[in-house]
Design a protein around this motif. Structure first.
Motif, PDB file in Angstrom:
ATOM      1  N   ARG A 224      -6.272   1.396   5.947  1.00 20.79           N
ATOM      2  CA  ARG A 224      -6.179   1.061   4.972  1.00 20.79           C
ATOM      3  C   ARG A 224      -7.199   1.184   3.832  1.00 20.79           C
ATOM      4  NH1 ARG A 224      -2.620  -2.817   2.907  1.00 20.79           N
ATOM      5  NH2 ARG A 224      -2.898  -3.761   1.005  1.00 20.79           N
TER       6      ARG A 224
ATOM      7  N   ASP B 189      -3.832   0.108  -3.807  1.00 15.85           N
ATOM      8  CA  ASP B 189      -4.082  -0.065  -2.196  1.00 15.85           C
ATOM      9  C   ASP B 189      -3.368   1.064  -1.627  1.00 15.85           C
ATOM     10  OD1 ASP B 189      -5.373  -3.078  -1.813  1.00 15.85           O
ATOM     11  OD2 ASP B 189      -3.932  -2.985  -3.596  1.00 15.85           O
TER      12      ASP B 189
ATOM     13  N   ARG C 293       1.716   5.026   1.075  1.00 13.03           N
ATOM     14  CA  ARG C 293       1.329   5.904   2.111  1.00 13.03           C
ATOM     15  C   ARG C 293       0.649   7.548   1.746  1.00 13.03           C
ATOM     16  NH1 ARG C 293       1.404   4.625   6.747  1.00 13.03           N
ATOM     17  NH2 ARG C 293       2.497   3.198   8.095  1.00 13.03           N
TER      18      ARG C 293
ATOM     19  N   ALA D 239       0.872  -1.243  -0.077  1.00 13.88           N
ATOM     20  CA  ALA D 239       0.082   0.196   0.007  1.00 13.88           C
ATOM     21  C   ALA D 239       0.681   1.091   0.048  1.00 13.88           C
ATOM     22  CB  ALA D 239      -0.804  -0.005   1.256  1.00 13.88           C
TER      23      ALA D 239
ATOM     24  N   GLN E 133      -2.536   3.455   2.149  1.00 16.39           N
ATOM     25  CA  GLN E 133      -2.509   3.532   3.691  1.00 16.39           C
ATOM     26  C   GLN E 133      -2.751   5.046   4.100  1.00 16.39           C
ATOM     27  OE1 GLN E 133      -2.526   0.728   5.895  1.00 16.39           O
ATOM     28  NE2 GLN E 133      -2.752   2.204   7.559  1.00 16.39           N
TER      29      GLN E 133
ATOM     30  N   PRO F 206     -10.986  -4.920   3.803  1.00 18.84           N
ATOM     31  CA  PRO F 206     -10.015  -5.064   2.818  1.00 18.84           C
ATOM     32  C   PRO F 206      -9.516  -6.475   2.352  1.00 18.84           C
ATOM     33  CG  PRO F 206      -9.181  -4.359   4.661  1.00 18.84           C
ATOM     34  CD  PRO F 206     -10.537  -4.324   5.018  1.00 18.84           C
TER      35      PRO F 206
END
Length: 197
Positions: free
Chosen positions: A173, A194, A99, A97, A196, A132
């Motif tokens: 997430r 994906d 950021r 993922a 975060q 998720p």
């Protein structure tokens, strides 16, 4: 001489046929790489066991009209293409993922191998509390895109960056679904990233 000419013609025909059969369809042409999409993670070998998408990350193409139409729930990241089903596998929520920060400015980037006449680009994000570990569904997404970039039939550059802001009020997430709607066909391209927060 006639025999040799026939062999040459046959050889040229076989080469032409092989070229046509071995060439990807003309409709396979784009993906996001910022935030990095699942297909790009597969193409650059960051993630393994990706199947065919690792060789053609630009090919997640399906019917346009999302969310009213388009790929079925659970098959959105692969754009409804069974040969790219690995993109819909949540892998227990373990895809790498990117950021990002809620509400902050961001540069969303697409890479194209062909830049079709374009209706628009729309960016969706998952709802707070989504699971998720389960394949992406419409019910898991906020109903409205957090960013829409209209093109009105224009062709985007081969590398295209959209300036926008990450959605506000998000933590943990999430997944961003980017949809590139082609103007002059019945198709769109789907790209799942994906993130975060």
């Amino acid at each position: 001489m006639p025999k040799r000419a026939g062999v040459t013609a046959l050889g040229l025909g076989l080469v032409a046929g092989a070229t046509l059969l071995g060439t990807p369809t003309a409709s396979s042409h784009g993906y996001t790489d910022t935030p990095i999409s699942r297909q790009k993670l597969c193409a650059n070998k960051t993630v393994s066991n990706c199947g065919q998408i690792q060789w053609e990350p630009q090919s997640a193409e399906g019917p346009k009209g999302f969310p009213a139409a388009g790929p079925a729930d659970g098959r959105i990241c692969a754009a409804g293409n069974a040969q790219f089903a690995e993109l819909d596998d949540q892998r227990g929520g373990t895809w790498p993922a990117t950021r990002v920060s809620s509400g902050q400015g961001y540069s969303f980037r697409w890479q194209f191998t062909a830049n079709h006449s374009t209706t628009d680009f729309k960016y969706y994000v998952t709802k707070n509390g989504w699971d998720p570990t389960k394949p992406l569904t419409r019910a898991a997404l906020d109903p409205q895109p957090f960013l829409t970039v209209a093109y009105n039939g224009a062709r985007p550059p081969m590398t295209t960056v959209h300036q926008g802001a990450m959605p506000s009020g998000k933590t943990g997430r999430h997944m961003i679904l980017a949809v590139w709607t082609v103007n002059d066909t019945a198709m769109a391209f789907y790209s799942c990233s994906d993130v975060q927060f």
